[in-house]
Design a protein around this motif. Structure first.
Motif, short mmCIF file in Angstrom:
data_model
loop_
_atom_site.label_atom_id
_atom_site.label_comp_id
_atom_site.label_asym_id
_atom_site.label_seq_id
_atom_site.Cartn_x
_atom_site.Cartn_y
_atom_site.Cartn_z
N UNK A 163 0.85 -1.19 0.00
CA UNK A 163 0.00 0.00 0.00
C UNK A 163 0.88 1.24 0.00
N UNK A 164 0.57 2.17 -0.88
CA UNK A 164 1.23 3.48 -0.90
C UNK A 164 0.17 4.53 -0.63
N UNK A 165 0.47 5.48 0.27
CA UNK A 165 -0.51 6.51 0.58
C UNK A 165 0.19 7.79 1.05
N UNK A 166 -0.57 8.88 1.03
CA UNK A 166 -0.04 10.15 1.50
C UNK A 166 -1.15 11.17 1.63
N UNK A 167 -0.90 12.22 2.40
CA UNK A 167 -1.87 13.28 2.66
C UNK A 167 -1.43 14.56 1.96
N UNK A 168 -2.40 15.29 1.44
CA UNK A 168 -2.09 16.56 0.79
C UNK A 168 -3.32 17.45 0.80
N UNK A 169 -3.11 18.73 0.59
CA UNK A 169 -4.20 19.72 0.48
C UNK A 169 -3.76 20.78 -0.51
N UNK A 170 -4.72 21.42 -1.16
CA UNK A 170 -4.38 22.45 -2.14
C UNK A 170 -5.51 23.47 -2.22
N UNK A 171 -5.19 24.64 -2.70
CA UNK A 171 -6.21 25.65 -2.97
C UNK A 171 -5.68 26.67 -3.97
N UNK A 172 -6.60 27.20 -4.76
CA UNK A 172 -6.33 28.33 -5.64
C UNK A 172 -7.19 29.52 -5.23
N UNK A 173 -7.83 29.40 -4.04
CA UNK A 173 -8.83 30.38 -3.62
C UNK A 173 -8.37 31.29 -2.50
N UNK A 174 -7.10 31.20 -2.11
CA UNK A 174 -6.62 32.17 -1.11
C UNK A 174 -6.76 33.58 -1.66
N UNK A 175 -6.37 33.75 -2.91
CA UNK A 175 -6.63 34.97 -3.66
C UNK A 175 -7.23 34.53 -5.01
N UNK A 176 -8.54 34.41 -5.12
CA UNK A 176 -9.13 33.91 -6.37
C UNK A 176 -8.68 34.75 -7.57
N UNK A 177 -8.15 34.07 -8.59
CA UNK A 177 -7.58 34.84 -9.69
C UNK A 177 -7.49 34.07 -11.00
N UNK A 178 -7.53 32.72 -10.96
CA UNK A 178 -7.19 31.91 -12.11
C UNK A 178 -8.14 32.16 -13.29
N UNK A 179 -7.61 32.04 -14.49
CA UNK A 179 -8.39 32.14 -15.71
C UNK A 179 -8.15 30.88 -16.54
N UNK A 180 -9.16 30.52 -17.34
CA UNK A 180 -8.99 29.40 -18.26
C UNK A 180 -9.57 29.77 -19.62
N UNK A 181 -8.83 29.42 -20.66
CA UNK A 181 -9.32 29.61 -22.02
C UNK A 181 -10.02 28.32 -22.43
N UNK A 182 -11.27 28.42 -22.84
CA UNK A 182 -12.04 27.24 -23.21
C UNK A 182 -12.95 27.59 -24.38
N UNK A 183 -13.49 26.56 -25.02
CA UNK A 183 -14.40 26.78 -26.14
C UNK A 183 -14.01 25.97 -27.35
N UNK A 184 -14.75 26.17 -28.42
CA UNK A 184 -14.53 25.38 -29.64
C UNK A 184 -13.21 25.68 -30.33
N UNK A 185 -12.57 26.77 -29.95
CA UNK A 185 -11.25 27.06 -30.50
C UNK A 185 -10.18 26.12 -29.98
N UNK A 186 -10.54 25.28 -28.99
CA UNK A 186 -9.57 24.36 -28.39
C UNK A 186 -9.96 22.91 -28.64
N UNK A 187 -10.55 22.65 -29.79
CA UNK A 187 -10.86 21.28 -30.17
C UNK A 187 -9.57 20.56 -30.54
N UNK A 188 -9.66 19.26 -30.81
CA UNK A 188 -8.48 18.48 -31.17
C UNK A 188 -7.71 19.19 -32.29
N UNK A 189 -6.46 19.51 -32.06
CA UNK A 189 -5.74 20.29 -33.08
C UNK A 189 -5.38 19.46 -34.31
#
Length: 467
Positions: free
Chosen positions: A436-462
């Motif tokens: 058995x392999x295991x470990x603990x972790x935590x993460x956040x991007x919300x300490x200062x909410x800011x992230x952006x993502x580019x999405x849409x049909x312009x990102x179909x399979x190239x």
């Protein structure tokens, strides 16, 4: 005191210096929360952090010097073991002085199934300096012995890349093909923190209502006042774990079986952390990032790039004076190669540091998972991560490009993770061994909410086409 003892002491001193430096850095970052912050306090803390940096450098140089001396001694021993006289009569057996090479750290006669090697790998991960020392000697032996084998006529390709990780002793396994995994490129680029020793949540305070400062209309008029308020951000501690039941026959009669399984479990563990950070519902990067839509039936890199700039503008507008400027663009490998495929005659009018004029960025030609792969025209580094989904959108064929401030992508991990359990009694009735392999972790991007993502049909399979 032996050279190995000195090296172990130097390693321990370096670890202590690194821990002290991290404490100074954390204290410096904590000053942001001090309402009575002064310039002198900041200067004092920066000076303490710089002093800790200097101590780390000094300890590292001391360790490097000892390791170089050890490597030279081993090279000399190997050279002496190979050289024989050619032009003189060989002296009698009892009249010759012999210089012998030390025995290998891991040998088939003393460790036929690699149990000692495996124990050292696990102990080294947990910080055992003696185990780390033995593994370091083993790695140096591999460098010397394989180079000697090459010059001695044995056909074995050896390059610098052969020693990028831990080499399993040659007698245990000659060749195996591990399962290719997406690993953790984005997680490795995030801001790292040690996970608190206790608790299943990480609690952070976020100021949600700030103070107010306004111009005083008349003398003795009431000064502007707004009560500051904060909200607790509770970040769950997650457990990543995997198991494998192996027959005792495979472990006891096979060569390197446990090492191969352990390696795959560790890499699967790394992949799980990274893909969770990007794709998990509600709090993953894709879920929290504000969308910048790119809709196009015939997408091009030249049209995608303005969306990147729009996203970065949104990141800065969200962070304002909390922006570090340490921005990242995170994308799938298919998107990165598609961007490299672009050809055109229009170029940015404003040149950027590190980018040659009349180009659409720069490719560093790094291997997958080895850090920054290149930079965009405005100098933004690119992380390529194939944990990004490619089945998004109505056509289930879109991926996304993420734009973040690296200093606000937080990852807490247990310093000892991943842990390894080898349970023999649990499956004893079937002659099985549970790993058995295991470990603990935590993460956040919300300490200062800011992230952006580019999405849409312009990102179909190239599609990859010529000019």
């Amino acid at each position: 005191m032996t050279l190995d003892d000195l090296i172990n002491q130097a390693r321990q001193a370096l670890q202590e210096a690194l821990a002290a430096r991290q404490r100074e850095q954390d204290a410096l970052m904590a000053l942001r929360e001090d309402p009575n912050l002064t310039e002198d306090a900041v200067s004092e803390r920066v000076a303490a952090r710089d002093a800790a940096d200097a101590e780390v450098t000094r300890r590292q140089e001391a360790l490097d010097g000892l390791l170089a001396e050890q490597a030279r001694e081993e090279e000399i021993a190997a050279l002496q073991a190979r050289i024989t006289p050619t032009d003189v009569r060989r002296p009698a057996y009892d009249q010759v002085a012999r210089v012998g090479a030390e025995e290998r750290t891991y040998r088939p006669d003393t460790d036929p199934r690699g149990a000692r090697f495996q124990r050292d790998v696990i102990a080294a991960v947990r910080g055992d300096y003696e185990a780390q020392g033995r593994l370091a000697r083993h790695m140096q032996e591999e460098r010397v012995e394989r180079a000697a084998a090459l010059t001695g006529g044995e056909e074995r390709a050896v390059g610098t890349g052969a020693f990028g990780g831990l080499v399993i002793p040659q007698y245990l396994v000659d060749l195996y093909a591990p399962l290719a995994r997406t690993a953790r490129p984005f997680a490795d680029a995030c801001r790292q923190h040690p996970l608190p020793a206790q608790g299943m949540t990480v609690e952070l305070a976020r100021v949600t209502t700030g103070t107010n400062v306004d111009n005083q209309a008349n003398q003795h008029d009431a000064v502007a006042e707004t009560d500051i308020d904060d909200t607790t951000l509770s970040i769950p501690v997650r457990t990543a774990a995997g198991q494998q039941t192996v027959s005792r026959q495979a472990l006891e009669r096979g060569a390197g079986v446990e090492e191969v399984i352990l390696d795959d479990l560790f890499r699967a563990y790394a992949t799980r952390i990274d893909t969770t950070m990007i794709n998990v519902a509600t709090v993953g990067l894709s879920a929290v990032a504000t969308a910048v839509t790119y809709t196009d039936a015939s997408p091009t890199t030249a049209e995608l790039y303005p969306k990147v700039i729009e996203g970065l503008a949104g990141v800065e507008a969200s962070l304002l004076d909390q922006a570090s400027g340490d921005n990242l663009a995170v994308m799938h490998s298919r998107r990165w190669y598609w961007m490299q495929n672009a050809m055109g005659s229009s170029y940015p009018l404003i040149t950027q540091p590190g980018v040659v004029p009349q180009t659409l960025g720069a490719n560093y030609a790094e291997v997958y998972g080895r850090g920054v792969r290149g930079i965009l025209p405005n100098g933004t580094p690119v992380i390529v991560d194939n944990n990004i989904a490619t089945n998004l959108g109505a056509g289930t064929n879109e991926d996304e490009v993420y734009l973040v401030d690296r200093r606000e992508c937080h990852l807490w991990e247990d310093p000892s993770a991943p842990m390894y359990i080898r349970a023999e009694q649990t499956k004893a009735a079937t002659l099985g061994v549970l790993m058995v392999v295991y470990g603990y972790y935590a993460f956040t991007f919300q300490r200062q909410p800011h992230a952006r993502k580019i999405s849409g049909t312009g990102l179909v399979t190239p599609t990859f086409t010529g000019a």
